[in-house]
Structure formats: structure tokens, C-alpha cells
Design an enzyme around this catalytic site. Structure first.
Site, PDB file in Angstrom:
ATOM      1  N   LYS A   1       0.707  -1.525   0.486  1.00  0.00           N
ATOM      2  CA  LYS A   1       0.221   0.108   0.590  1.00  0.00           C
ATOM      3  C   LYS A   1       0.747   1.491  -0.300  1.00  0.00           C
ATOM      4  CE  LYS A   1      -3.370   2.353   2.688  1.00  0.00           C
ATOM      5  NZ  LYS A   1      -4.615   2.665   3.897  1.00  0.00           N
TER       6      LYS A   1
ATOM      7  N   LYS B   1      -2.437  -1.374  -3.883  1.00  0.00           N
ATOM      8  CA  LYS B   1      -2.715  -0.578  -3.854  1.00  0.00           C
ATOM      9  C   LYS B   1      -1.827   0.481  -3.561  1.00  0.00           C
ATOM     10  CE  LYS B   1      -6.078   1.919  -0.907  1.00  0.00           C
ATOM     11  NZ  LYS B   1      -6.247   1.818   0.809  1.00  0.00           N
TER      12      LYS B   1
HETATM   13  C1  PBG Z   1      -7.881   3.335   5.559  1.00  0.00           C
HETATM   14  C2  PBG Z   1      -7.920   3.305   4.035  1.00  0.00           C
HETATM   15  C3  PBG Z   1      -7.559   3.834   2.873  1.00  0.00           C
HETATM   16  C4  PBG Z   1      -8.179   3.507   1.687  1.00  0.00           C
HETATM   17  C5  PBG Z   1      -8.355   2.341   2.194  1.00  0.00           C
HETATM   18  N1  PBG Z   1      -8.313   2.226   3.273  1.00  0.00           N
HETATM   19  C6  PBG Z   1      -6.903   5.252   2.560  1.00  0.00           C
HETATM   20  C7  PBG Z   1      -5.851   5.965   3.302  1.00  0.00           C
HETATM   21  O1  PBG Z   1      -5.353   4.858   3.751  1.00  0.00           O
HETATM   22  O2  PBG Z   1      -5.198   6.869   3.588  1.00  0.00           O
HETATM   23  C8  PBG Z   1      -8.075   3.855   0.409  1.00  0.00           C
HETATM   24  C9  PBG Z   1      -9.151   3.685  -0.646  1.00  0.00           C
HETATM   25  C10 PBG Z   1      -9.781   4.781  -1.728  1.00  0.00           C
HETATM   26  O3  PBG Z   1      -8.757   6.183  -1.555  1.00  0.00           O
HETATM   27  O4  PBG Z   1      -9.956   4.557  -2.276  1.00  0.00           O
HETATM   28  N2  PBG Z   1      -6.411   3.316   6.275  1.00  0.00           N
HETATM   29 ZN    ZN Z   2      -5.714   4.175   8.079  1.00  0.00          ZN
END
Ligand code: PBG
Ligand code: ZN
Length: 318
Positions: free
Chosen positions: A191, A244
Site C-alpha cells: 500500500k 494499492k
Molecule cells: C484506511 C484506508 C484508506 C483507503 C482504504 N483504507 C485510506 C488511507 O490509507 O488513507 C483508501 C481507499 C481509496 O482511496 O479508495 N487506511
Molecule cells: Zn488507516
């Protein structure tokens, strides 16, 4: 000369030659649930996406059931936030109540729950905070509590998105000890710290109150490190691993598919969705064709599961 065009002559032969085909079961659709009553709030930066209160959820759940997609990814938005994110693991927290409601009324829908504290903490970070530092090991027990409490509510799969080191092993052990040995973990393994999450943070009220997430989410310059992150999560017991965002990271997805023979997911995130919707609303692109091209590319690159806000539209366009 090889005549490639022989197999492109008309739609009958082209469709037989098609290597990658999308199916409703490829998709997981994110759903935002907010505390309160009679709420269906549009998310300004994500046309077509809403925050629902539990009593309005059936509107979207009926469509999901009808579409026959793989499942949903649930995000709760609590009324009360505190430094420990206590609503994330409260037995009557918004997400726990939503899971119970869906389980009871829509047992055919597969429920994946996002495991992270940022929607629940007053500081908006994904873990415990000391001064400006985001603590790692101190965060793990809270993530475990959240996963176990959502498992108790009836969630089908846990998807940790916090990016703390060691969380997959901790959650696996916690779930097993609580008797949930059969609950799979889909880890947000690679991520990246990405500007593509902007619209989501409006939708989920989860923007960090200070600093950024770069001390826990990955540097988007790093592909090699992504492979190490994914390998570590597999060793810790992840059943499915995720890359992601999607489009700017298809090289990482492909490399993961070639390196690891485990189920792979990709998250087609909010900013990617927002760009498509904005250009389409202006008449600058053909939304349907762009969406199908994007989603097919994600599957072609190696994703078995695609988490996408386009899921309900895509099923109509298959
Ligand atoms: C929570 C989370 C996020 C997303 C999914 N789970 C946001 C982040 O990490 O700031 C992003 C999903 C999206 O942008 O569609 N940690
Ligand atoms: Zn988070």
C-alpha cells in the site's frame, strides 16, 4: 509475414481470442456506513458514491445482491473519535452494527471489513500516536481487537490496511485464539503513500490531523520493496495479498503475480475513480469504455480480485 489480423477479422473470432474476461465475481464494492438515521450523503469528489446510515443501507445492498458481485468492503464512519479509536473495536460500534445488519438481512453478501484505525482516531492516523510518532507495536493489539470484534459481529474476511509491521501475524494469532481459524485475511501488503486516496478521506472522514502517512505507507518510488512487503505478509499468514492503488502500480501487480503463486487483489482507489468520473462528466472520455479498459488491464496484470467503486456500473456493462 505472420497475419495477426486473421484472428481480428470480426467480432465472432475476436471474442473467442479474448484472453481476459471480467466477471461479476471479480469485484468487491466498497460501502461507507455512517452513524445516524435516514442518511444518504453524496460524496462530492466521488459521483455515484454515498455514505449510508444503517436504515438506508438496503438501497445499495439490493443493487449489490442483484449484480451478483463477489462481495463488499465495509468502511464505518463513527460519530465519536478518540486517540485510541475505541469505536473501532466497540461491540456496538457503527461497523459492528452494520455487519450484524447485513449478515441478518443479506446473508448471501460476502462481507470484507477494512481493519484500520484512521476513521476512528481523533488524530486521523492509522495507529497509536506518541507526539508526532506513529507507534508500531503498541498499535497491534488494537488492530487485533478490531478484527476479533468484527469477526464476532459476523464479518467474513479481515483486510488490514494500516501498514504496521507484523499486523498480519498478530491478527492471525488473535483470530485463531478467538476461534476464528476459518476467517481469511486479505492484507493490503503493498500500500503506497498516495495522493490517489484524497477523495476517500472525504468519504470516510479519515484524513490525518497532522503530518502524512509516509512513515508507514510505502514510497511510490519503490517496486523491489513492494515485493518484500508482500513476501512478508504471505509468511505472516495472509491468504490474499493486495497492491494499492491500481493503475499507476500495474508493474508491481504483475511482478507480484510472477513472483508469488497466491491470490492477488488490487484496489482501484478513490482518486482513480474520481478522475474517470470527472473526465466523463465533461464529455472528454467515454466512461463505459474507459472503465472496462482499466478493469480489464487490472485483471490482465494478475489481479484475481478487483476492489472498485465502478463495480455496479461495470456489471451492467459486461
Ligand atoms: C484506511 C484506508 C484508506 C483507503 C482504504 N483504507 C485510506 C488511507 O490509507 O488513507 C483508501 C481507499 C481509496 O482511496 O479508495 N487506511
Ligand atoms: Zn488507516
Amino acid at each position: 509475414m505472420y497475419r495477426f489480423r486473421r484472428l481480428r477479422r470480426d467480432v465472432r473470432i475476436r471474442s473467442m481470442m479474448q484472453e481476459t474476461r471480467l466477471h461479476p465475481k471479480d469485484f468487491i464494492y466498497p460501502v461507507f456506513v455512517i452513524e445516524g438515521e435516514n442518511i444518504k450523503n453524496p460524496v462530492a469528489s466521488m459521483p455515484g458514491i454515498y455514505q449510508y446510515s444503517i436504515d438506508r443501507l438496503e438501497e445499495i445492498l439490493e443493487q449489490i445482491k442483484e449484480a451478483g458481485i463477489g462481495g463488499i468492503m465495509l468502511f464505518g464512519i463513527p460519530r465519536h473519535k478518540d486517540p485510541q479509536g475505541s469505536q473501532a473495536y466497540a461491540a456496538d460500534g457503527i461497523t459492528q452494527r452494520a455487519v450484524r445488519y447485513i449478515k441478518e438481512n443479506y446473508p448471501e453478501i460476502y462481507i470484507v471489513v477494512d481493519i484500520c484505525l484512521c476513521e476512528y482516531t481523533s488524530h486521523g492516523h492509522c495507529g497509536m500516536v506518541h507526539g508526532e510518532e506513529i507507534l508500531n507495536d503498541e498499535t497491534l493489539p488494537y488492530l487485533v481487537k478490531m478484527a476479533v470484534s468484527l469477526a464476532e459481529a459476523g464479518a467474513d474476511m479481515a483486510a488490514p490496511s494500516d501498514m504496521m509491521d507484523g499486523r498480519v501475524a498478530a491478527i492471525r494469532e488473535g483470530l485463531d485464539q478467538a476461534g476464528f481459524t476459518q476467517m481469511p485475511i486479505m492484507a493490503y501488503s503493498a500500500k503506497f503513500a498516495s495522493a490517489y486516496y484524497g477523495p476517500f478521506r472525504d468519504a470516510a472522514h479519515s484524513a490525518p490531523g497532522f503530518g502524512d502517512r509516509k512513515s508507514y505507507q510505502m514510497d511510490f518510488a519503490n517496486g523491489q520493496e513492494a515485493i518484500r512487503e508482500i513476501g512478508a505478509d504471505i509468511e505472516e499468514g495472509a491468504d490474499i495479498v493486495m497492491v494499492k492503488p491500481a493503475l499507476a502500480y500495474l508493474d508491481v501487480l504483475k511482478q507480484a503475480a510472477l513472483t508469488f503463486k497466491v491470490p492477488l487483489a488490487v484496489y482501484n482507489v478513490s482518486g482513480e475513480y474520481a478522475m474517470v468520473k470527472a473526465a466523463a462528466a465533461n464529455g472528454w472520455i467515454d466512461e463505459k469504455r474507459i472503465v472496462m479498459e482499466n478493469l480489464t488491464a487490472m485483471k490482465r496484470a494478475g489481479a484475481q480480485i478487483i476492489i472498485t467503486y465502478h463495480a455496479l456500473d461495470a456489471v451492467k456493462w459486461l
